[in-house]
Design a protein around this motif. Structure first.
Motif, PDB file in Angstrom:
ATOM      1  N   ASP A 270      86.670   3.013  -4.406  1.00  0.00           N
ATOM      2  CA  ASP A 270      86.033   4.327  -4.491  1.00  0.00           C
ATOM      3  C   ASP A 270      84.685   4.377  -3.778  1.00  0.00           C
ATOM      4  O   ASP A 270      84.278   5.428  -3.275  1.00  0.00           O
ATOM      5  CB  ASP A 270      85.862   4.707  -5.965  1.00  0.00           C
ATOM      6  CG  ASP A 270      85.805   6.194  -6.181  1.00  0.00           C
ATOM      7  OD1 ASP A 270      86.388   6.946  -5.369  1.00  0.00           O
ATOM      8  OD2 ASP A 270      85.192   6.625  -7.175  1.00  0.00           O
ATOM      9  N   VAL A 271      83.984   3.244  -3.744  1.00  0.00           N
ATOM     10  CA  VAL A 271      82.645   3.237  -3.136  1.00  0.00           C
ATOM     11  C   VAL A 271      82.612   2.567  -1.767  1.00  0.00           C
ATOM     12  O   VAL A 271      81.556   2.535  -1.116  1.00  0.00           O
ATOM     13  CB  VAL A 271      81.623   2.536  -4.068  1.00  0.00           C
ATOM     14  CG1 VAL A 271      81.565   3.234  -5.414  1.00  0.00           C
ATOM     15  CG2 VAL A 271      81.959   1.057  -4.237  1.00  0.00           C
ATOM     16  N   CYS A 273      83.559   3.246   1.269  1.00  0.00           N
ATOM     17  CA  CYS A 273      83.093   4.021   2.422  1.00  0.00           C
ATOM     18  C   CYS A 273      81.601   4.339   2.332  1.00  0.00           C
ATOM     19  O   CYS A 273      80.955   4.593   3.354  1.00  0.00           O
ATOM     20  CB  CYS A 273      83.894   5.314   2.539  1.00  0.00           C
ATOM     21  SG  CYS A 273      85.672   5.048   2.720  1.00  0.00           S
ATOM     22  N   ASP A 274      81.060   4.331   1.123  1.00  0.00           N
ATOM     23  CA  ASP A 274      79.647   4.649   0.931  1.00  0.00           C
ATOM     24  C   ASP A 274      78.747   3.436   1.153  1.00  0.00           C
ATOM     25  O   ASP A 274      77.612   3.585   1.630  1.00  0.00           O
ATOM     26  CB  ASP A 274      79.412   5.187  -0.491  1.00  0.00           C
ATOM     27  CG  ASP A 274      80.211   6.434  -0.769  1.00  0.00           C
ATOM     28  OD1 ASP A 274      80.424   7.229   0.164  1.00  0.00           O
ATOM     29  OD2 ASP A 274      80.626   6.621  -1.935  1.00  0.00           O
ATOM     30  N   VAL A 275      79.217   2.258   0.802  1.00  0.00           N
ATOM     31  CA  VAL A 275      78.331   1.091   0.779  1.00  0.00           C
ATOM     32  C   VAL A 275      78.656   0.030   1.826  1.00  0.00           C
ATOM     33  O   VAL A 275      77.861  -0.885   2.027  1.00  0.00           O
ATOM     34  CB  VAL A 275      78.332   0.432  -0.618  1.00  0.00           C
ATOM     35  CG1 VAL A 275      77.943   1.433  -1.689  1.00  0.00           C
ATOM     36  CG2 VAL A 275      79.701  -0.178  -0.934  1.00  0.00           C
ATOM     37  N   CYS A 281      85.929   4.054   7.610  1.00  0.00           N
ATOM     38  CA  CYS A 281      86.840   4.979   6.933  1.00  0.00           C
ATOM     39  C   CYS A 281      86.975   6.274   7.732  1.00  0.00           C
ATOM     40  O   CYS A 281      85.986   6.774   8.278  1.00  0.00           O
ATOM     41  CB  CYS A 281      86.323   5.316   5.538  1.00  0.00           C
ATOM     42  SG  CYS A 281      86.064   3.868   4.480  1.00  0.00           S
ATOM     43  N   HIS A 286      86.579  11.986  -0.857  1.00  0.00           N
ATOM     44  CA  HIS A 286      86.247  10.766  -1.582  1.00  0.00           C
ATOM     45  C   HIS A 286      87.546  10.134  -2.073  1.00  0.00           C
ATOM     46  O   HIS A 286      88.472  10.835  -2.509  1.00  0.00           O
ATOM     47  CB  HIS A 286      85.335  11.105  -2.771  1.00  0.00           C
ATOM     48  CG  HIS A 286      84.470   9.972  -3.187  1.00  0.00           C
ATOM     49  ND1 HIS A 286      84.762   9.167  -4.257  1.00  0.00           N
ATOM     50  CD2 HIS A 286      83.325   9.477  -2.646  1.00  0.00           C
ATOM     51  CE1 HIS A 286      83.840   8.238  -4.376  1.00  0.00           C
ATOM     52  NE2 HIS A 286      82.948   8.400  -3.410  1.00  0.00           N
TER      53      HIS A 286
END
Length: 360
Positions: A270-271, A273-275, A281, A286
């Motif tokens: 879940d995270v 692509c953010d971190v 991605c 999301h």
């Protein structure tokens, strides 16, 4: 694609004819199984209300395919369908309390066939399944298993199965000879499935696209126990991160064996692509949004707490009942009934979601 060796070795003798009565088998050209004593049909109730139970996950083989592959490199797989038949499938459905079962061919060994042979194999599979389901339309529906190594052919096979034979979905493996199905070359297949408006059921094959030779050797049947959920996890994650689910927002894809590891350890996905700056991605939403909409999982997590957790991670509309018949995994009807979730959610998981998705 590598064959599902465990399927061939363990369940080869359970031909799809085992789902049917002797009359239906004879009409379909399949040898009838030994008669078994009638089972008392269990009625599953939620809050005192009789509910319809629908199974999304069941295996079958077709004896007639042996003639099609005779004399070809795939001949050894055709022999699987002519072994002695197992017990009467309807007897088992009644005993468990299953009203409708979706059956499909999910060994996927024909992914190694050339175009002409693959076309013949899938036609024989689909024609036989259609005949068998027609003999008991109130108890069985079928999914086609097209030749994904030729995406354009697979699209045509899916269209024939749904429009001409009345099939309710499509069954696929997690890869084709190690190639992810999220690659653009497979888009003609995904586009056709979306156009047809049917669900996709994905069944893995021991993660042979991931694990090196003998990685799962040793005790515990690890190719099945670890490899299968691992392959499902990788397949679903590719569909998210590579943008397949964005290109085809109408897709509904169910991952066998409770969606693999994905719902159980989704936080990392879940995270990502953010971190992770190197994640690259291409998904537009999301990751969690796909888990609540386009991705489904069957109930094969074997505990009431596991069911509760699946619902908490995915939502009650994304979890459906599955058995893996004729394999002898624990049945999850009672786990669903015992889970700490509202009765309306139990009813949806046991059958309501599939009644809608399969247009029963």
């Amino acid at each position: 694609m590598p064959n599902r060796r465990q399927f061939i070795k363990t369940a080869a003798g359970v031909a799809v004819g085992t789902v049917l009565s002797s009359r239906g088998l004879v009409e379909a050209g399949v040898q009838a199984p030994q008669a078994s004593a009638p089972a008392t049909r269990r009625e599953v109730r939620v809050g005192g209300k009789r509910v319809k139970v629908v199974d999304v996950h069941a295996h079958a083989v077709i004896p007639e395919v042996a003639e099609v592959v005779k004399g070809t490199p795939l001949e050894r797989y055709g022999r699987a369908g002519i072994q002695p038949l197992g017990p009467d499938r309807i007897h088992d459905l009644d005993k468990r309390g299953i009203d409708v079962q979706a059956v499909d061919i999910n060994a996927f060994w024909w992914y190694a066939a050339d175009r002409e042979l693959a076309a013949k194999i899938v036609q024989v599979h689909d024609d036989a399944l259609a005949k068998l389901c027609a003999a008991h339309p109130d108890r069985f529906v079928a999914f086609t298993s097209p030749a994904l190594q030729f995406p354009d052919l697979a699209a045509r096979q899916a269209e024939r199965a749904v429009k001409e034979l009345g099939m309710r979905g499509v069954a696929i493996a997690g890869h084709v000879a190690g190639e992810p199905l999220s690659k653009p070359k497979y888009d003609p297949f995904w586009a056709k499935v979306q156009e047809l408006g049917v669900m996709v059921f994905m069944h893995p094959n021991n993660a042979e696209n991931v694990a090196k030779t003998d990685a799962f050797a040793g005790a515990g049947d690890l190719g099945n126990v670890i490899g299968n959920p691992l392959e499902t996890d990788l397949f679903l994650t590719h569909l998210i991160f590579d943008g397949t689910l964005d290109r085809f927002p109408g897709l509904k894809v169910c991952g066998a064996h409770a969606g693999g590891y994905l719902p159980s350890y989704f936080g990392r996905t879940d995270v990502a692509c953010d971190v992770r700056p190197n994640a690259r991605c291409v998904n537009k939403k999301h990751p969690r949004e796909y888990l609540h909409d386009q991705i489904l999982a069957d109930s094969m997590v074997f505990s009431a707490e596991g069911i509760r957790h699946l619902v908490a991670e995915m939502g009650p509309s994304q979890v459906v009942y599955g058995t893996d018949m004729p394999y002898v995994w624990p049945d999850t009807i009672d786990a669903i009934l015992e889970a700490e979730i509202p009765d309306a959610q139990k009813e949806a998981i046991l059958g309501g979601n599939l009644v809608r998705l399969l247009k029963l």
